[in-house]
Design an enzyme around this catalytic site. Structure first.
Site, short mmCIF file in Angstrom:
data_model
loop_
_atom_site.label_atom_id
_atom_site.label_comp_id
_atom_site.label_asym_id
_atom_site.label_seq_id
_atom_site.Cartn_x
_atom_site.Cartn_y
_atom_site.Cartn_z
N LYS A 39 11.36 -2.44 0.55
CA LYS A 39 11.03 -2.65 1.81
C LYS A 39 11.63 -4.10 2.20
O LYS A 39 11.07 -5.09 2.49
CB LYS A 39 9.35 -3.05 1.94
CG LYS A 39 8.76 -1.62 1.56
CD LYS A 39 7.10 -2.00 1.55
CE LYS A 39 6.46 -0.77 1.21
NZ LYS A 39 6.34 -0.36 -0.16
N PHE A 40 13.07 -3.99 2.34
CA PHE A 40 13.73 -5.27 2.75
C PHE A 40 13.38 -5.64 4.03
O PHE A 40 13.40 -4.77 5.14
CB PHE A 40 15.31 -4.95 2.57
CG PHE A 40 15.58 -4.69 1.11
CD1 PHE A 40 15.13 -5.25 0.01
CD2 PHE A 40 16.35 -3.39 1.13
CE1 PHE A 40 15.84 -4.86 -1.19
CE2 PHE A 40 16.90 -2.77 -0.20
CZ PHE A 40 16.45 -3.80 -1.52
N ASP A 60 12.06 1.47 -3.31
CA ASP A 60 11.28 1.12 -2.32
C ASP A 60 10.83 -0.38 -2.53
O ASP A 60 9.57 -0.69 -2.74
CB ASP A 60 9.93 1.79 -2.28
CG ASP A 60 9.03 1.80 -1.27
OD1 ASP A 60 9.33 1.46 0.03
OD2 ASP A 60 7.80 1.85 -1.34
N GLY A 64 1.17 8.66 -6.28
CA GLY A 64 1.40 7.87 -7.48
C GLY A 64 0.15 8.44 -8.51
O GLY A 64 0.11 9.13 -9.12
N ARG A 65 -1.05 7.72 -8.33
CA ARG A 65 -2.15 7.64 -9.03
C ARG A 65 -2.49 8.92 -9.33
O ARG A 65 -2.85 9.18 -10.58
CB ARG A 65 -3.20 6.58 -8.70
CG ARG A 65 -2.81 5.08 -8.96
CD ARG A 65 -3.70 4.30 -8.27
NE ARG A 65 -3.50 4.32 -7.03
CZ ARG A 65 -3.68 3.21 -5.98
NH1 ARG A 65 -4.56 2.27 -6.45
NH2 ARG A 65 -3.39 3.17 -4.75
N LYS A 110 9.86 7.01 -7.48
CA LYS A 110 10.06 5.53 -6.36
C LYS A 110 9.50 4.59 -7.32
O LYS A 110 8.71 4.28 -8.07
CB LYS A 110 8.76 5.61 -5.41
CG LYS A 110 8.74 4.64 -4.49
CD LYS A 110 7.76 4.68 -3.50
CE LYS A 110 6.40 4.33 -3.79
NZ LYS A 110 6.23 2.79 -4.14
N GLN A 126 -5.86 3.73 0.08
CA GLN A 126 -5.23 4.31 1.19
C GLN A 126 -6.37 4.44 2.29
O GLN A 126 -7.39 4.88 1.89
CB GLN A 126 -4.47 5.39 0.66
CG GLN A 126 -3.49 5.22 -0.33
CD GLN A 126 -2.22 4.72 0.12
OE1 GLN A 126 -2.14 4.03 1.35
NE2 GLN A 126 -1.34 4.95 -0.64
N ASP A 181 14.27 -9.29 6.30
CA ASP A 181 14.96 -10.53 6.15
C ASP A 181 16.04 -10.42 7.61
O ASP A 181 16.28 -9.53 8.31
CB ASP A 181 15.65 -10.82 4.88
CG ASP A 181 15.66 -12.17 4.62
OD1 ASP A 181 16.03 -13.11 5.53
OD2 ASP A 181 15.19 -12.54 3.31
N ILE A 182 16.89 -11.45 7.58
CA ILE A 182 17.77 -11.57 8.68
C ILE A 182 18.76 -10.61 8.38
O ILE A 182 18.96 -10.36 7.23
CB ILE A 182 18.45 -13.02 8.60
CG1 ILE A 182 19.18 -13.38 7.28
CG2 ILE A 182 17.34 -14.16 9.01
CD1 ILE A 182 20.06 -14.57 7.50
N PRO A 183 19.53 -9.96 9.36
CA PRO A 183 20.35 -8.85 9.41
C PRO A 183 21.40 -9.05 8.56
O PRO A 183 21.70 -8.00 7.65
CB PRO A 183 20.80 -8.77 10.91
CG PRO A 183 19.74 -9.33 11.83
CD PRO A 183 19.17 -10.68 10.82
N ASN A 184 22.05 -10.21 8.45
CA ASN A 184 23.03 -10.25 7.15
C ASN A 184 22.60 -10.08 5.66
O ASN A 184 23.06 -9.38 5.10
CB ASN A 184 23.92 -11.60 7.27
CG ASN A 184 24.86 -11.70 6.27
OD1 ASN A 184 25.80 -11.09 6.37
ND2 ASN A 184 24.76 -12.53 5.39
N THR A 185 21.24 -10.83 5.54
CA THR A 185 20.86 -10.63 4.16
C THR A 185 20.44 -9.20 4.02
O THR A 185 20.86 -8.69 2.69
CB THR A 185 19.48 -11.50 4.18
OG1 THR A 185 19.83 -12.88 4.19
CG2 THR A 185 18.90 -11.40 2.59
N ARG A 207 -3.30 12.46 -0.81
CA ARG A 207 -4.20 12.66 -1.67
C ARG A 207 -4.76 14.15 -1.88
O ARG A 207 -5.24 14.67 -0.92
CB ARG A 207 -5.50 11.90 -1.70
CG ARG A 207 -4.99 10.47 -1.77
CD ARG A 207 -5.03 9.93 -2.95
NE ARG A 207 -4.66 8.63 -3.44
CZ ARG A 207 -3.62 7.94 -3.48
NH1 ARG A 207 -2.52 8.84 -3.12
NH2 ARG A 207 -3.37 6.86 -3.55
N THR A 220 -0.01 2.46 4.99
CA THR A 220 -1.03 3.27 5.17
C THR A 220 -2.35 2.54 4.63
O THR A 220 -3.39 3.23 4.69
CB THR A 220 -0.63 4.60 4.03
OG1 THR A 220 -0.46 3.84 2.66
CG2 THR A 220 0.21 5.44 4.68
#
Length: 240
Positions: free
Chosen positions: A61-62, A59, A214-215, A32, A194, A64-68, A185, A123
């Site tokens: 996490k977009f 990842d 991750g960690r 990721k 978390q 914005d407005i639909p077109n963007t 975890r 989370t």
């Protein structure tokens, strides 16, 4: 089972990221890339990880407005990401246009279609924070399920949700809907920031499709050994 394990490369440099990929590419399913690494190294880091044999979950996490978000989804699809994320709170139109763009571009280029998944409730957010700071006065689980159903309606492949909402999402959206679960975890690791967490064994048993860790892997002296221990915990869900 290792294909279900995604390692979060929460590092700032290409050297750190590729060092982890070299150690882990044959022990996990994907990697990721979040905002930290992407903003440090740029989009070429996707290609660099792929060159070492790693599948990439972008990842960012977009939201914005639909077109963007639609046009950004086209870009990420052309980069042959394995998976990428957008925010469910952006609404059905935004999610629908993103899903349609991904199908169109992957079909035109004859490349595998990336999984498009919707972020539900982070989370790190507790019920108290959800109500007092986010301002939504309903149980987190109810809101997560609502967003999951909207994502499915919009044509997305799945959602990102904490382990505690897995069973409710499965009941609402069925067995084919992808559930990507951070906040995992192992028993020997700390929870860090978390809040809504679960062990790998518990998350798989609940019905998670992919686990993001991750960690507990990347901060260990031997990341490969840590990843294998987590996969063993995941396998215990089916041995029980």
């Amino acid at each position: 089972m290792k294909e279900k394990l995604i390692v979060a490369l929460d590092v700032s440099t290409r050297q750190e990221a590729l060092g982890l990929v070299e150690q882990l590419w044959d022990s996990v399913g994907a990697f990721k890339i979040g905002m930290q690494l992407y903003n440090s190294e740029g989009p070429d880091i996707i290609r660099d990880i792929q060159a070492l044999g790693g599948k990439v979950f972008v990842d960012l996490k977009f939201h914005d407005i639909p077109n963007t978000v639609c046009q950004t989804s086209r870009v990420i699809t052309r980069r042959e990401a394995f998976m990428f994320s957008i925010h469910a709170s952006g609404g059905v139109e935004m999610m629908t246009k993103s899903a349609s763009a991904v199908r169109e571009v992957s079909g035109q280029l004859e490349i595998p279609k990336p999984l498009v998944i919707a972020i539900t409730v982070l989370t790190s957010i507790s019920q108290e924070v959800f109500e007092k700071e986010v301002g939504i006065s309903r149980p987190i689980e109810d809101q997560v399920v609502n967003w999951a159903k909207l994502a499915q309606q919009a044509g997305l492949d799945g959602v990102v949700a904490s382990p505690q909402e897995i069973r409710a999402i499965r009941n609402a959206c069925g067995n084919d809907f992808v559930i990507v679960t951070p906040g995992v975890r192992p028993l020997w690791a700390t929870a860090n920031d978390q809040k809504r967490v679960m062990t790998p064994k518990e998350a798989v048993k609940q019905g998670a499709t992919y686990l993001v860790v991750g960690r507990p892997i990347t901060a260990q002296q031997n990341p490969g050994e840590a990843a294998r221990k987590i996969v063993e915990e995941m396998e215990e869900a089916f041995d029980a």
